[in-house]
Structures are given as structure tokens and as C-alpha cells.
Write a protein that holds these residues in place. Sequence first.
Motif, PDB file in Angstrom:
ATOM      1  N   LEU A  54       0.828  -1.218   0.000  1.00  0.00           N
ATOM      2  CA  LEU A  54       0.000   0.000   0.000  1.00  0.00           C
ATOM      3  C   LEU A  54       0.863   1.269   0.000  1.00  0.00           C
ATOM      4  O   LEU A  54       0.589   2.213  -0.758  1.00  0.00           O
ATOM      5  CB  LEU A  54      -0.924  -0.021   1.231  1.00  0.00           C
ATOM      6  N   SER A  55       1.922   1.271   0.836  1.00  0.00           N
ATOM      7  CA  SER A  55       2.825   2.435   0.861  1.00  0.00           C
ATOM      8  C   SER A  55       3.406   2.662  -0.528  1.00  0.00           C
ATOM      9  O   SER A  55       3.474   3.798  -1.016  1.00  0.00           O
ATOM     10  CB  SER A  55       3.995   2.194   1.830  1.00  0.00           C
ATOM     11  N   ALA A  56       3.826   1.549  -1.168  1.00  0.00           N
ATOM     12  CA  ALA A  56       4.418   1.649  -2.505  1.00  0.00           C
ATOM     13  C   ALA A  56       3.396   2.236  -3.491  1.00  0.00           C
ATOM     14  O   ALA A  56       3.706   3.143  -4.269  1.00  0.00           O
ATOM     15  CB  ALA A  56       4.890   0.276  -2.963  1.00  0.00           C
ATOM     16  N   LYS A  57       2.174   1.718  -3.416  1.00  0.00           N
ATOM     17  CA  LYS A  57       1.107   2.194  -4.309  1.00  0.00           C
ATOM     18  C   LYS A  57       0.899   3.704  -4.168  1.00  0.00           C
ATOM     19  O   LYS A  57       0.685   4.414  -5.148  1.00  0.00           O
ATOM     20  CB  LYS A  57      -0.190   1.447  -3.957  1.00  0.00           C
ATOM     21  N   LYS A  58       0.984   4.180  -2.919  1.00  0.00           N
ATOM     22  CA  LYS A  58       0.748   5.606  -2.655  1.00  0.00           C
ATOM     23  C   LYS A  58       1.834   6.500  -3.241  1.00  0.00           C
ATOM     24  O   LYS A  58       1.663   7.714  -3.316  1.00  0.00           O
ATOM     25  CB  LYS A  58       0.616   5.847  -1.149  1.00  0.00           C
ATOM     26  N   ILE A  59       2.997   5.919  -3.576  1.00  0.00           N
ATOM     27  CA  ILE A  59       4.020   6.731  -4.258  1.00  0.00           C
ATOM     28  C   ILE A  59       4.198   6.252  -5.707  1.00  0.00           C
ATOM     29  O   ILE A  59       5.253   6.442  -6.318  1.00  0.00           O
ATOM     30  CB  ILE A  59       5.372   6.753  -3.497  1.00  0.00           C
ATOM     31  N   GLY A  60       3.158   5.601  -6.231  1.00  0.00           N
ATOM     32  CA  GLY A  60       3.166   5.235  -7.651  1.00  0.00           C
ATOM     33  C   GLY A  60       4.057   4.056  -7.990  1.00  0.00           C
ATOM     34  O   GLY A  60       4.515   3.931  -9.135  1.00  0.00           O
ATOM     35  N   MET A  61       4.330   3.185  -7.012  1.00  0.00           N
ATOM     36  CA  MET A  61       5.113   1.970  -7.295  1.00  0.00           C
ATOM     37  C   MET A  61       4.219   0.743  -7.141  1.00  0.00           C
ATOM     38  O   MET A  61       3.650   0.530  -6.077  1.00  0.00           O
ATOM     39  CB  MET A  61       6.290   1.839  -6.293  1.00  0.00           C
ATOM     40  N   GLU A  62       4.093  -0.039  -8.195  1.00  0.00           N
ATOM     41  CA  GLU A  62       3.339  -1.302  -8.134  1.00  0.00           C
ATOM     42  C   GLU A  62       4.347  -2.406  -7.868  1.00  0.00           C
ATOM     43  O   GLU A  62       5.124  -2.770  -8.752  1.00  0.00           O
ATOM     44  CB  GLU A  62       2.644  -1.580  -9.478  1.00  0.00           C
ATOM     45  N   LEU A  63       4.361  -2.946  -6.668  1.00  0.00           N
ATOM     46  CA  LEU A  63       5.344  -3.994  -6.385  1.00  0.00           C
ATOM     47  C   LEU A  63       5.005  -5.254  -7.180  1.00  0.00           C
ATOM     48  O   LEU A  63       3.833  -5.577  -7.377  1.00  0.00           O
ATOM     49  CB  LEU A  63       5.382  -4.312  -4.887  1.00  0.00           C
ATOM     50  N   THR A  64       6.037  -5.945  -7.628  1.00  0.00           N
ATOM     51  CA  THR A  64       5.801  -7.139  -8.441  1.00  0.00           C
ATOM     52  C   THR A  64       5.718  -8.397  -7.573  1.00  0.00           C
ATOM     53  O   THR A  64       5.531  -9.489  -8.078  1.00  0.00           O
ATOM     54  CB  THR A  64       6.922  -7.309  -9.484  1.00  0.00           C
ATOM     55  N   TYR A  65       5.885  -8.237  -6.252  1.00  0.00           N
ATOM     56  CA  TYR A  65       5.804  -9.380  -5.336  1.00  0.00           C
ATOM     57  C   TYR A  65       4.447  -9.402  -4.644  1.00  0.00           C
ATOM     58  O   TYR A  65       3.932  -8.351  -4.262  1.00  0.00           O
ATOM     59  CB  TYR A  65       6.871  -9.276  -4.235  1.00  0.00           C
ATOM     60  N   THR A  66       3.914 -10.608  -4.455  1.00  0.00           N
ATOM     61  CA  THR A  66       2.697 -10.740  -3.647  1.00  0.00           C
ATOM     62  C   THR A  66       3.116 -10.915  -2.189  1.00  0.00           C
ATOM     63  O   THR A  66       4.286 -11.202  -1.894  1.00  0.00           O
ATOM     64  CB  THR A  66       1.883 -11.986  -4.064  1.00  0.00           C
ATOM     65  N   VAL A  67       2.129 -10.777  -1.290  1.00  0.00           N
ATOM     66  CA  VAL A  67       2.382 -11.003   0.140  1.00  0.00           C
ATOM     67  C   VAL A  67       2.965 -12.409   0.322  1.00  0.00           C
ATOM     68  O   VAL A  67       3.933 -12.616   1.053  1.00  0.00           O
ATOM     69  CB  VAL A  67       1.071 -10.838   0.955  1.00  0.00           C
ATOM     70  N   LYS A  68       2.367 -13.377  -0.360  1.00  0.00           N
ATOM     71  CA  LYS A  68       2.794 -14.783  -0.212  1.00  0.00           C
ATOM     72  C   LYS A  68       4.245 -14.957  -0.659  1.00  0.00           C
ATOM     73  O   LYS A  68       5.048 -15.604   0.024  1.00  0.00           O
ATOM     74  CB  LYS A  68       1.849 -15.655  -1.063  1.00  0.00           C
ATOM     75  N   GLU A  69       4.581 -14.362  -1.785  1.00  0.00           N
ATOM     76  CA  GLU A  69       5.966 -14.491  -2.291  1.00  0.00           C
ATOM     77  C   GLU A  69       6.972 -13.853  -1.334  1.00  0.00           C
ATOM     78  O   GLU A  69       8.038 -14.404  -1.063  1.00  0.00           O
ATOM     79  CB  GLU A  69       6.081 -13.846  -3.688  1.00  0.00           C
ATOM     80  N   MET A  70       6.599 -12.667  -0.831  1.00  0.00           N
ATOM     81  CA  MET A  70       7.523 -11.994   0.110  1.00  0.00           C
ATOM     82  C   MET A  70       7.668 -12.821   1.380  1.00  0.00           C
ATOM     83  O   MET A  70       8.763 -12.983   1.908  1.00  0.00           O
ATOM     84  CB  MET A  70       7.005 -10.588   0.444  1.00  0.00           C
ATOM     85  N   LYS A  71       6.551 -13.353   1.866  1.00  0.00           N
ATOM     86  CA  LYS A  71       6.584 -14.144   3.103  1.00  0.00           C
ATOM     87  C   LYS A  71       7.500 -15.362   2.928  1.00  0.00           C
ATOM     88  O   LYS A  71       8.297 -15.696   3.806  1.00  0.00           O
ATOM     89  CB  LYS A  71       5.159 -14.598   3.435  1.00  0.00           C
TER      90      LYS A  71
END
Length: 288
Positions: A54-71
Amino acid sequence: MNYVIFNGNIIERSEANVDIEDRGYQFGDGVYEVIRVYNSKMFTATEHLERIILSAKKIGMELTYTVKEMKELLTQLITKNSLEHGTIYMQFSRGVAPRNHPYPTSDVAHSFVAYTKEVARPLANLENGVKAILKEDIRWLLCDIKSLNLLGNVMAKQEAVSKGCYEAIQHRGEVVTEGSSSNISIIKDGTLYTHPASNLILNGITRRKMIEVCEKDGIPVVEEPFSLNDLNTADEVFLSSTTSEITPIIQINEKQVGEGVPGVLTKRIQGLFDAAIESECGSLTTTV
Ligand SMILES: Cc1ncc(COP(=O)(O)O)c(C=O)c1O
């Protein structure tokens, strides 16, 4: 703690070299999280990972990782570093590009770094409480984003430390916002007051867990801005954060809070919070 995550791969720390044109390094252009690990298990990992997306989205960054992948990656890192009790620091920057203010084109990959640190629970602070100073909140107006830009927070913390205190309680005029690296709550006549989640504070994961356990236990919670006067006349004051958990504040500037010792309700909330940690990560008796 020899291994780190560097752009999605787990490698030796000595091999992780950040480019001098990384936008995180040059502009503070990125977002981060700190996740607590107890008994080799991450506490509230999903909430932290959803927040970084969400923080990334708010500065215009779409992360390419899902929560599951990061975990999954972070779990591998914990195992690789044999981390029992400590923290994971992780950050995404907008990537490496020739220095220029506008965002680079979308084909520039985000830089993803994470590492672990062995950290004991702050038992003395939890038991005895800490001192704080008051500080005008001079930060920008998007404090809900966990951004790499921490200069306002760093300067406030430094002033607290230079005065022999643990935290700076920030306020915008009469309204108390949050600490330099924590959220602030007060207790008055048995009710907990804390600033509502808005652009003026980081909506702490510890704060959210605290509200959840209080409401379950029947402790009234009011998420409304409170004033310096409310702070001054509070029965109890405490701070909350991932690394400091629920830490009583016993003195603000030169003035004692309540009796100058951790308050009864603060201690009860600490107990409820400990139980929440134990239900997710196992017994805390081994974490010293
Ligand atoms: C400015 C600020 N507010 C609040 C918090 C508490 O957030 P959390 O409970 O998610 O650690 C932090 C934590 O670092 C912070 O830096």
C-alpha cells in the motif's frame, strides 16, 4: 546474519552492492518495513507486507511481489540466518536510474533489499517505562506512507536522545500526532485515546493489534485526536511500535506522568499484547 535478500535473491551480505544511482540512496525514493521475529516466526507479517504494498502504491510503485511471495522469501532468510529473536528490515526503492527528479520509465526494476538483525525484547523499558520530550511535528503531510524519507523523524529522535530521553512525542500545534518512530496513546478515566489513522500518522501495526486486543478485552478505545492538554493531564501514556512493543512513558519533558511509574491499564495492555504474540509465535519465556 550473513545473508540478505538482494533483488529477490538470497546472497552473502558482502556481495550485496547498492548502486550509487539507486533512487533510494539519492532521493529516499522508496518504502520500507520492519517486522518482528519471535521464536523464528514473523509476527503480523501479513499486515506489514500488505502495508508495504500500500505504501508503494501511494508513491506510484506497483510492487511485483505478492504477500505470499515476500513471506516465503523472508522465511527462507530467517532460516538461512538462523534468526530466533530479532527483526527483519526490508525496503523497496524505485530502482537504479541516472539522477533525475521525474520517475524513470516503468521498465526500471525496483530494488528490493532485506536483512535480519538479532534483537532482544526491550525488557527493562517494558518494565520500568521511558522518558519522552515534546517536539513540534515538522514532517510532511503524508506520514501514513512508510517512506524512506525519515529526516524529520531522525531529527526529532536525536533531540530526544540528546536530552537523555527515549522518544519525541510530536504535535502539530495543540494536536498530538505520534512519536518519531512509534504511535502514542493515552489513558484517561479508563479509556484509551489514540490519534485516528489519517495522513498525519503511520497506522502502526502494533497500534492496530493493540486496538484489537483492547476491544476484545472490553477496554474502551477512542480513535480521535487528543491535545497537549489531554496528554498533560492523562493518567497513563505509552508508545507502541514493532520493536518497542507497548512501552510505558513515565515522564514528558520535566513532568511526571501519573505517579511516574507504568500505569495499571498500560500493564494490562502489555499482557494482552504478549498473549497475542504468543498465540502467533509461541512462548515468550525464551526470548530474553
Ligand atoms: C513514525 C512511526 N510511527 C509509528 C510507528 C509504529 O509502527 P509499527 O507498529 O507498525 O511498527 C513507527 C514504526 O517504526 C514509525 O516509524
